[in-house]
Design a protein around this motif. Sequence first.
Motif, PDB file in Angstrom:
ATOM      1  N   UNK A  17      47.924 -10.609  33.464  1.00  0.00           N
ATOM      2  CA  UNK A  17      47.505  -9.736  32.363  1.00  0.00           C
ATOM      3  C   UNK A  17      48.706  -9.108  31.646  1.00  0.00           C
ATOM      4  N   UNK A  18      49.696  -8.689  32.394  1.00  0.00           N
ATOM      5  CA  UNK A  18      50.902  -8.103  31.802  1.00  0.00           C
ATOM      6  C   UNK A  18      51.635  -9.156  30.973  1.00  0.00           C
ATOM      7  N   UNK A  19      51.741 -10.380  31.485  1.00  0.00           N
ATOM      8  CA  UNK A  19      52.397 -11.448  30.734  1.00  0.00           C
ATOM      9  C   UNK A  19      51.624 -11.806  29.470  1.00  0.00           C
ATOM     10  N   UNK A  20      50.299 -11.831  29.544  1.00  0.00           N
ATOM     11  CA  UNK A  20      49.488 -12.106  28.352  1.00  0.00           C
ATOM     12  C   UNK A  20      49.639 -11.000  27.312  1.00  0.00           C
ATOM     13  N   UNK A  21      49.690  -9.761  27.767  1.00  0.00           N
ATOM     14  CA  UNK A  21      49.893  -8.638  26.849  1.00  0.00           C
ATOM     15  C   UNK A  21      51.244  -8.770  26.154  1.00  0.00           C
ATOM     16  N   UNK A  22      52.298  -9.069  26.902  1.00  0.00           N
ATOM     17  CA  UNK A  22      53.634  -9.250  26.321  1.00  0.00           C
ATOM     18  C   UNK A  22      53.663 -10.395  25.321  1.00  0.00           C
ATOM     19  N   UNK A  23      53.027 -11.505  25.666  1.00  0.00           N
ATOM     20  CA  UNK A  23      52.974 -12.643  24.740  1.00  0.00           C
ATOM     21  C   UNK A  23      52.188 -12.262  23.482  1.00  0.00           C
ATOM     22  N   UNK A  24      51.117 -11.502  23.645  1.00  0.00           N
ATOM     23  CA  UNK A  24      50.334 -11.055  22.493  1.00  0.00           C
ATOM     24  C   UNK A  24      51.142 -10.172  21.568  1.00  0.00           C
ATOM     25  N   UNK A  25      51.979  -9.279  22.139  1.00  0.00           N
ATOM     26  CA  UNK A  25      52.831  -8.419  21.328  1.00  0.00           C
ATOM     27  C   UNK A  25      53.848  -9.241  20.528  1.00  0.00           C
ATOM     28  N   UNK A  26      54.407 -10.259  21.168  1.00  0.00           N
ATOM     29  CA  UNK A  26      55.396 -11.108  20.490  1.00  0.00           C
ATOM     30  C   UNK A  26      54.749 -11.880  19.346  1.00  0.00           C
ATOM     31  N   UNK A  27      53.578 -12.449  19.596  1.00  0.00           N
ATOM     32  CA  UNK A  27      52.873 -13.216  18.556  1.00  0.00           C
ATOM     33  C   UNK A  27      52.480 -12.294  17.401  1.00  0.00           C
ATOM     34  N   UNK A  28      51.982 -11.120  17.714  1.00  0.00           N
ATOM     35  CA  UNK A  28      51.588 -10.157  16.669  1.00  0.00           C
ATOM     36  C   UNK A  28      52.783  -9.765  15.819  1.00  0.00           C
ATOM     37  N   UNK A  29      53.919  -9.497  16.445  1.00  0.00           N
ATOM     38  CA  UNK A  29      55.138  -9.123  15.702  1.00  0.00           C
ATOM     39  C   UNK A  29      55.571 -10.257  14.778  1.00  0.00           C
ATOM     40  N   UNK A  30      55.515 -11.490  15.264  1.00  0.00           N
ATOM     41  CA  UNK A  30      55.869 -12.647  14.432  1.00  0.00           C
ATOM     42  C   UNK A  30      54.932 -12.771  13.237  1.00  0.00           C
ATOM     43  N   UNK A  31      53.654 -12.581  13.461  1.00  0.00           N
ATOM     44  CA  UNK A  31      52.683 -12.692  12.370  1.00  0.00           C
ATOM     45  C   UNK A  31      52.876 -11.599  11.323  1.00  0.00           C
ATOM     46  N   UNK A  32      53.174 -10.389  11.762  1.00  0.00           N
ATOM     47  CA  UNK A  32      53.400  -9.286  10.819  1.00  0.00           C
ATOM     48  C   UNK A  32      54.679  -9.480  10.015  1.00  0.00           C
ATOM     49  N   UNK A  33      55.695 -10.091  10.621  1.00  0.00           N
ATOM     50  CA  UNK A  33      57.004 -10.214   9.993  1.00  0.00           C
ATOM     51  C   UNK A  33      57.177 -11.494   9.183  1.00  0.00           C
ATOM     52  N   UNK A  34      56.236 -12.380   9.213  1.00  0.00           N
ATOM     53  CA  UNK A  34      56.461 -13.699   8.614  1.00  0.00           C
ATOM     54  C   UNK A  34      56.621 -13.696   7.110  1.00  0.00           C
TER      55      UNK A  34
END
Length: 149
Positions: A17-34
């Motif tokens: 769950x912690x790893x999925x949360x971290x991956x979700x944060x990274x994907x969200x940041x990439x999507x916001x910054x694209x």
Amino acid sequence: MPAWQWLLDAAGVLLVLVLLFGAGLIVRRRLLSRHGGTFELSFRVRHVHAGRGWLLGLGRYSGETLEWFRYFSLWPGPKQVLERATLTYVDTRSPEGPEELSLYPDHVVVRCATPDGPVELAMSASSLVGFQSWLEAGPPGTDWTRPAR
């Protein structure tokens, strides 16, 4: 099944769950910054105690608004939206006391006024130049003679 196996399984599920949360944060940041126009922006949500109440985040210019997204959230939408027409720059200051630990080392605190009350943001000096330019660059037909709110 022995208790230690239950504990081991629970620890494994928690780690996933912690790893999925971290991956979700990274994907969200990439999507916001694209699409560009994003920068590190901290927002002060509570003014009760001096120097406290800061949350780290990401700012994004979107036309006539400045959107603020919390770093440690998976919510896709902005937490705060500030409209250029109602936002007035007041001044800047250096972080003081507990703020020095809450904010990035090179950030300055920017005080602004809105119809809903004062707003404090923290950003780097280079982001501040962009922020001030964005505030001044109103759309064509802007009434520059209107009194500040």
